[in-house]
Design a protein around this motif. Structure first.
Motif, PDB file in Angstrom:
ATOM      1  N   ARG A   9      51.469  34.283  30.934  1.00 43.43           N
ATOM      2  CA  ARG A   9      50.294  34.984  31.473  1.00 43.43           C
ATOM      3  C   ARG A   9      50.119  36.339  30.803  1.00 43.43           C
ATOM      4  NH1 ARG A   9      47.989  33.379  36.131  1.00 43.43           N
ATOM      5  NH2 ARG A   9      46.336  34.716  35.311  1.00 43.43           N
ATOM      6  N   TYR A  10      51.244  36.992  30.522  1.00 41.95           N
ATOM      7  CA  TYR A  10      51.211  38.309  29.879  1.00 41.95           C
ATOM      8  C   TYR A  10      52.237  38.322  28.753  1.00 41.95           C
ATOM      9  CZ  TYR A  10      48.778  39.617  34.161  1.00 41.95           C
ATOM     10  OH  TYR A  10      47.900  39.671  35.203  1.00 41.95           O
ATOM     11  N   LEU A  90      42.252  32.284  25.815  1.00 41.75           N
ATOM     12  CA  LEU A  90      42.022  31.158  26.707  1.00 41.75           C
ATOM     13  C   LEU A  90      42.041  29.859  25.925  1.00 41.75           C
ATOM     14  CD1 LEU A  90      39.136  32.719  28.762  1.00 41.75           C
ATOM     15  CD2 LEU A  90      41.315  32.031  29.698  1.00 41.75           C
ATOM     16  N   PRO A 105      44.617  29.311  32.449  1.00 42.82           N
ATOM     17  CA  PRO A 105      44.514  30.597  33.142  1.00 42.82           C
ATOM     18  C   PRO A 105      44.444  31.798  32.208  1.00 42.82           C
ATOM     19  CG  PRO A 105      46.743  29.794  33.250  1.00 42.82           C
ATOM     20  CD  PRO A 105      45.944  28.698  32.633  1.00 42.82           C
TER      21      PRO A 105
ATOM     22  N   LYS B  42      42.271  34.828  36.588  1.00 40.92           N
ATOM     23  CA  LYS B  42      42.202  33.364  36.653  1.00 40.92           C
ATOM     24  C   LYS B  42      41.459  32.831  35.437  1.00 40.92           C
ATOM     25  CE  LYS B  42      43.960  32.762  40.836  1.00 40.92           C
ATOM     26  NZ  LYS B  42      43.092  32.523  42.011  1.00 40.92           N
ATOM     27  N   GLY B  43      41.609  31.527  35.187  1.00 40.37           N
ATOM     28  CA  GLY B  43      40.847  30.886  34.125  1.00 40.37           C
ATOM     29  C   GLY B  43      39.413  30.648  34.556  1.00 40.37           C
TER      30      GLY B  43
END
Lengths: 112, 116
Positions: A9-10, A90, A105, B42-43
Motif C-alpha cells: 500500500r505504501y 494503480l 487498492p 481505496k481503489g
C-alpha cells in the motif's frame, strides 16, 4: 467478485533504486494495466498487457518497464527510481468479454 | 481522439441536498462512458456505465447519469447527498476497443465534499 491485489500500500525508496510493484488478479482476465494517478491529472496509462509475455506502451511509459510471465500477475518496474515518479500507482484488469476494468487498492510510492 | 473534461475540480454540498458532477466528452463515434468513485485510500469502484442502451443510467448508491449526445455530456447526479458520498469521482470514456482492448481516458477528477 473480482479481486485485484497490489503487493504494497505504501512504499518509500531512494533515488536510483530499482523498484518492483506487483499486481495479482484472481479472475483469469486477459488484460492488465498499470496507471499512475496524480492530483489534477486523473489516471494516466503507463503500460498494458493483453496476454502473457505481451506488453504495449501506454501514454507515459518512459522510465518504466513491465513483466507478465503468468496470466494472473503483472509487474511494474522502475529501473532507476527518480523523484518525479513519486505517485499513486494503480493496477487494473479486464476480461475480453466485458468493458469494465477492475482496480486494485493502489500503491503510494515516495521516492526520496 | 477521445477526451474527457470534468468541469469542476471540487464540489461541496450539504447532506440531504442534490449532487451534480459535470462531465463533457469528445468522441468521434458512439462512446462507452463510465463514472468511477475513489474513497480515501481505496481503489476505484465502478458507479455506473453507459454502453449505448438506455440514455439514463442508474448506478450504485442512488447515483445516476444521463447521456446527452447533443450536448456531449454525461453528468452524474444524486437526489440527496450522504456523508459517505464524500470521495473523488472520475468520468471516463472508452476508446472503443482499438488494439484489442478498451483503453480508458480519464477525466481529472472531481472531489466531492459533503457537509453536515
Amino acid at each position: 467478485d473480482v479481486k485485484v491485489t497490489q503487493s504494497s500500500r505504501y512504499l518509500v525508496k531512494r533515488t536510483g533504486e530499482k523498484v518492483f510493484l506487483e499486481c495479482v488478479q484472481d479472475m483469469d482476465h486477459e488484460n492488465m494495466f498499470w496507471y499512475r494517478q496524480d492530483p489534477g491529472l486523473g489516471l494516466r496509462l503507463i503500460y498494458f498487457s493483453y496476454d502473457v509475455k505481451m506488453k504495449e506502451k501506454g501514454d507515459i511509459p518512459e522510465g518504466y518497464s513491465v513483466s507478465r510471465e503468468k496470466k494472473e500477475r503483472f509487474s511494474l518496474i522502475l529501473e532507476s527510481a527518480s523523484t518525479n515518479q513519486t505517485s499513486m500507482y494503480l493496477c487494473a484488469s479486464l476480461t475480453d468479454r466485458e468493458n469494465e476494468q477492475f482496480f486494485g487498492p493502489g500503491t503510494r510510492l515516495t521516492v526520496l | 481522439a477521445q477526451s474527457v473534461t470534468q468541469l469542476d475540480s471540487h464540489v461541496s454540498v450539504s447532506e440531504g441536498t442534490p449532487v451534480l458532477l459535470r462531465c463533457n466528452y469528445s468522441s468521434s463515434y458512439s462512446p462507452s462512458l463510465f463514472w468511477y468513485v475513489q474513497h480515501p485510500n481505496k481503489g476505484l469502484q465502478l458507479l455506473l456505465k453507459y454502453t449505448s442502451a438506455a440514455t439514463l443510467v442508474k448506478g450504485i448508491n442512488g447515483f445516476e447519469a444521463e447521456f446527452k449526445k447533443s450536448e456531449t455530456s454525461f453528468h452524474l447526479t444524486k437526489p440527496s447527498a450522504h456523508m459517505s458520498d464524500a470521495a473523488e469521482y472520475f468520468c471516463v470514456v472508452s476508446d472503443g476497443g482499438s488494439g484489442g482492448y478498451n483503453k480508458l481516458i480519464f477525466g481529472a477528477g472531481t472531489r466531492l465534499a459533503v457537509h453536515p
